[in-house]
Design a protein around this motif. Structure first.
Motif, PDB file in Angstrom:
ATOM      1  N   PHE A 152      11.158  72.225  14.747  1.00 53.16           N
ATOM      2  CA  PHE A 152      12.490  71.769  15.110  1.00 53.16           C
ATOM      3  C   PHE A 152      12.478  70.981  16.418  1.00 53.16           C
ATOM      4  CE2 PHE A 152      13.572  74.761  11.874  1.00 53.16           C
ATOM      5  CZ  PHE A 152      14.592  74.114  11.219  1.00 53.16           C
ATOM      6  N   THR A 153      11.632  71.372  17.351  1.00 57.44           N
ATOM      7  CA  THR A 153      11.504  70.608  18.593  1.00 57.44           C
ATOM      8  C   THR A 153      10.923  69.239  18.296  1.00 57.44           C
ATOM      9  OG1 THR A 153      11.184  72.634  19.853  1.00 57.44           O
ATOM     10  CG2 THR A 153      10.461  70.600  20.885  1.00 57.44           C
ATOM     11  N   ILE A 154       9.904  69.200  17.455  1.00 64.28           N
ATOM     12  CA  ILE A 154       9.302  67.919  17.077  1.00 64.28           C
ATOM     13  C   ILE A 154      10.323  67.071  16.327  1.00 64.28           C
ATOM     14  CG2 ILE A 154       7.523  66.838  15.649  1.00 64.28           C
ATOM     15  CD1 ILE A 154       5.739  69.283  16.350  1.00 64.28           C
ATOM     16  N   GLY A 155      11.051  67.683  15.412  1.00 63.45           N
ATOM     17  CA  GLY A 155      12.077  66.964  14.660  1.00 63.45           C
ATOM     18  C   GLY A 155      13.142  66.370  15.563  1.00 63.45           C
ATOM     19  N   ALA A 156      13.558  67.116  16.578  1.00 60.53           N
ATOM     20  CA  ALA A 156      14.565  66.605  17.513  1.00 60.53           C
ATOM     21  C   ALA A 156      14.031  65.380  18.254  1.00 60.53           C
ATOM     22  CB  ALA A 156      14.975  67.696  18.499  1.00 60.53           C
ATOM     23  N   ARG A 157      12.778  65.407  18.633  1.00 58.90           N
ATOM     24  CA  ARG A 157      12.182  64.252  19.308  1.00 58.90           C
ATOM     25  C   ARG A 157      12.094  63.056  18.357  1.00 58.90           C
ATOM     26  NH1 ARG A 157       7.343  66.840  22.991  1.00 58.90           N
ATOM     27  NH2 ARG A 157       8.710  68.207  24.183  1.00 58.90           N
ATOM     28  N   GLU A 158      11.769  63.329  17.108  1.00 64.00           N
ATOM     29  CA  GLU A 158      11.725  62.245  16.120  1.00 64.00           C
ATOM     30  C   GLU A 158      13.114  61.655  15.907  1.00 64.00           C
ATOM     31  OE1 GLU A 158       7.917  63.690  13.434  1.00 64.00           O
ATOM     32  OE2 GLU A 158       9.923  64.335  12.870  1.00 64.00           O
ATOM     33  N   HIS A 159      14.124  62.512  15.841  1.00 70.31           N
ATOM     34  CA  HIS A 159      15.496  62.032  15.685  1.00 70.31           C
ATOM     35  C   HIS A 159      15.880  61.135  16.863  1.00 70.31           C
ATOM     36  CE1 HIS A 159      16.833  65.561  12.871  1.00 70.31           C
ATOM     37  NE2 HIS A 159      15.971  64.741  12.297  1.00 70.31           N
ATOM     38  N   ARG A 160      15.497  61.523  18.069  1.00 66.40           N
ATOM     39  CA  ARG A 160      15.801  60.723  19.254  1.00 66.40           C
ATOM     40  C   ARG A 160      15.111  59.365  19.155  1.00 66.40           C
ATOM     41  NH1 ARG A 160      19.419  59.167  21.668  1.00 66.40           N
ATOM     42  NH2 ARG A 160      20.162  61.279  21.496  1.00 66.40           N
ATOM     43  N   ALA A 161      13.852  59.333  18.709  1.00 65.28           N
ATOM     44  CA  ALA A 161      13.132  58.064  18.577  1.00 65.28           C
ATOM     45  C   ALA A 161      13.804  57.154  17.549  1.00 65.28           C
ATOM     46  CB  ALA A 161      11.675  58.320  18.197  1.00 65.28           C
TER      47      ALA A 161
END
Length: 102
Positions: free
Chosen positions: A31-40
């Protein structure tokens, strides 16, 4: 989503929720990785970088699909997912590793 799309969206939301719960139990870091991907993805969209947004979205959906496959059926060969990624991403440089904060 509007009255026309709501009947279609609600079952999909329930369906996605089941996978989120399964994934969270197995790998909360996702979920942390996903949030960073969403931001990108959002950053590329706001900058008007269509190609960057396309690649970021493809990588995000690909990682999500590959992760869910590994959780739900580790014996499945996700060749179609990898091929779709290859078609969309091509030979673009891989992103910096998205490692969750510890």
């Amino acid at each position: 989503a509007g009255t026309r799309n709501t009947p279609n969206a609600n079952p999909l939301q329930d369906y996605c929720g089941r996978y989120r719960r399964a994934l969270l139990q197995r790998n909360p870091v996702s979920f942390t990785i996903g949030a960073r991907e969403h931001r990108a993805i959002a950053d590329a969209c706001m900058a008007g970088d269509h190609a960057g947004a396309t690649v970021a979205l493809a990588r995000h959906l690909g990682r999500t699909a590959l992760t869910l496959v590994s959780v739900t059926d580790p014996s499945y060969d996700p060749r179609p997912v990898r091929e779709a990624l290859r078609i969309v991403v091509g030979d673009t440089a891989p992103p910096a590793p998205l490692i969750a904060d510890r």
